[in-house]
Scaffold this motif. Sequence first.
Motif, PDB file in Angstrom:
ATOM      1  N   GLU A  24       0.843  -1.078   0.073  1.00  0.00           N
ATOM      2  CA  GLU A  24       0.256   0.113   0.059  1.00  0.00           C
ATOM      3  C   GLU A  24       0.873   1.134   0.320  1.00  0.00           C
ATOM      4  OE1 GLU A  24      -1.609   1.321   4.214  1.00  0.00           O
ATOM      5  OE2 GLU A  24      -1.804  -0.676   4.138  1.00  0.00           O
ATOM      6  N   TYR A  25       0.436   2.261  -0.645  1.00  0.00           N
ATOM      7  CA  TYR A  25       1.130   3.629  -0.587  1.00  0.00           C
ATOM      8  C   TYR A  25       1.205   4.067   0.705  1.00  0.00           C
ATOM      9  CZ  TYR A  25       1.686   3.287  -5.626  1.00  0.00           C
ATOM     10  OH  TYR A  25       1.979   2.965  -7.084  1.00  0.00           O
ATOM     11  N   VAL A  26       2.158   4.972   1.039  1.00  0.00           N
ATOM     12  CA  VAL A  26       2.266   5.459   2.315  1.00  0.00           C
ATOM     13  C   VAL A  26       1.255   6.933   1.904  1.00  0.00           C
ATOM     14  CG1 VAL A  26       3.393   7.301   3.877  1.00  0.00           C
ATOM     15  CG2 VAL A  26       4.432   4.937   2.930  1.00  0.00           C
ATOM     16  N   ARG A  27       0.439   7.343   2.864  1.00  0.00           N
ATOM     17  CA  ARG A  27      -0.648   8.360   2.567  1.00  0.00           C
ATOM     18  C   ARG A  27      -0.098   9.540   3.537  1.00  0.00           C
ATOM     19  NH1 ARG A  27      -2.444   6.695  -1.680  1.00  0.00           N
ATOM     20  NH2 ARG A  27      -3.609   4.709  -1.621  1.00  0.00           N
ATOM     21  N   HIS A  28       0.165  10.557   2.878  1.00  0.00           N
ATOM     22  CA  HIS A  28       0.674  11.779   3.730  1.00  0.00           C
ATOM     23  C   HIS A  28      -0.506  12.676   3.927  1.00  0.00           C
ATOM     24  CE1 HIS A  28       4.855  10.992   2.689  1.00  0.00           C
ATOM     25  NE2 HIS A  28       4.633  10.791   1.325  1.00  0.00           N
ATOM     26  N   LYS A  29      -0.322  13.432   5.239  1.00  0.00           N
ATOM     27  CA  LYS A  29      -1.437  14.179   5.800  1.00  0.00           C
ATOM     28  C   LYS A  29      -1.717  15.359   4.798  1.00  0.00           C
ATOM     29  CE  LYS A  29      -0.735  12.798  10.517  1.00  0.00           C
ATOM     30  NZ  LYS A  29      -0.224  13.292  11.873  1.00  0.00           N
ATOM     31  N   ASN A  30      -0.619  15.956   4.443  1.00  0.00           N
ATOM     32  CA  ASN A  30      -0.887  17.122   3.432  1.00  0.00           C
ATOM     33  C   ASN A  30      -0.647  16.649   2.044  1.00  0.00           C
ATOM     34  OD1 ASN A  30      -0.842  19.363   2.233  1.00  0.00           O
ATOM     35  ND2 ASN A  30       1.096  20.436   3.556  1.00  0.00           N
ATOM     36  N   PRO A  31      -1.650  16.610   1.080  1.00  0.00           N
ATOM     37  CA  PRO A  31      -1.307  16.059  -0.168  1.00  0.00           C
ATOM     38  C   PRO A  31      -0.876  17.185  -1.257  1.00  0.00           C
ATOM     39  CG  PRO A  31      -3.660  16.578   0.308  1.00  0.00           C
ATOM     40  CD  PRO A  31      -2.973  16.813   1.753  1.00  0.00           C
ATOM     41  N   ASP A  32      -0.858  18.428  -0.616  1.00  0.00           N
ATOM     42  CA  ASP A  32      -0.258  19.608  -1.428  1.00  0.00           C
ATOM     43  C   ASP A  32       1.164  19.598  -1.611  1.00  0.00           C
ATOM     44  OD1 ASP A  32       0.055  21.844  -2.853  1.00  0.00           O
ATOM     45  OD2 ASP A  32      -0.695  23.180  -1.276  1.00  0.00           O
ATOM     46  N   GLU A  33       1.698  18.844  -2.477  1.00  0.00           N
ATOM     47  CA  GLU A  33       3.256  18.626  -2.700  1.00  0.00           C
ATOM     48  C   GLU A  33       3.818  19.906  -3.237  1.00  0.00           C
ATOM     49  OE1 GLU A  33       4.062  15.525  -5.281  1.00  0.00           O
ATOM     50  OE2 GLU A  33       3.551  14.068  -4.182  1.00  0.00           O
ATOM     51  N   SER A  34       3.225  20.819  -3.626  1.00  0.00           N
ATOM     52  CA  SER A  34       3.771  22.294  -3.811  1.00  0.00           C
ATOM     53  C   SER A  34       4.202  23.052  -2.586  1.00  0.00           C
ATOM     54  CB  SER A  34       3.083  23.078  -4.596  1.00  0.00           C
ATOM     55  OG  SER A  34       1.864  23.493  -3.740  1.00  0.00           O
ATOM     56  N   ARG A  35       3.953  22.539  -1.236  1.00  0.00           N
ATOM     57  CA  ARG A  35       4.307  23.144  -0.304  1.00  0.00           C
ATOM     58  C   ARG A  35       5.707  22.221   0.542  1.00  0.00           C
ATOM     59  NH1 ARG A  35       0.375  25.979   2.905  1.00  0.00           N
ATOM     60  NH2 ARG A  35      -1.119  26.710   1.426  1.00  0.00           N
ATOM     61  N   ILE A  36       5.870  21.182  -0.225  1.00  0.00           N
ATOM     62  CA  ILE A  36       6.939  20.125  -0.008  1.00  0.00           C
ATOM     63  C   ILE A  36       8.146  20.246  -0.651  1.00  0.00           C
ATOM     64  CG2 ILE A  36       7.525  17.741   0.720  1.00  0.00           C
ATOM     65  CD1 ILE A  36       4.709  17.311   1.082  1.00  0.00           C
ATOM     66  N   PRO A  37       9.530  20.812  -0.066  1.00  0.00           N
ATOM     67  CA  PRO A  37      10.492  20.901  -0.895  1.00  0.00           C
ATOM     68  C   PRO A  37      11.063  19.750  -1.560  1.00  0.00           C
ATOM     69  CG  PRO A  37      11.124  21.467   1.559  1.00  0.00           C
ATOM     70  CD  PRO A  37       9.634  20.966   1.365  1.00  0.00           C
TER      71      PRO A  37
END
Length: 106
Positions: A24-37
């Motif tokens: 299964e894929y790891v689910r991140h709490k913040n799906p907005d990747e533009s905020r992740i470097p």
Amino acid sequence: MRTKFQLWVESKKNELEEVYIKMEYVRHKNPDESRIPDPSTGVIYESECCLGQVSVWKSRQMEYEVVNIATEEMILWKYIERLPDEPDFNEILEQFFHVLQTGVKP
């Protein structure tokens, strides 16, 4: 690089299910990747005896680990600073899947 990894993960899914490995894929709490470097794609694998996780970052780093379910001992951990342009994930993760299935330290 993450796209190549995801395509590989999807192509291996049925083969791994045949040997009783769930994923299964790891689910991140913040799906907005533009905020992740340096966003990552993570996959959790589970066999009868072990849990494993593989993560690949946009920056082409990779990390994987395997933990024995019964003892909670980490029996494998590896970090790759930079994946090649055309990575062979079958070769790179060969030891990972062997340890995941056997529960034996390399």
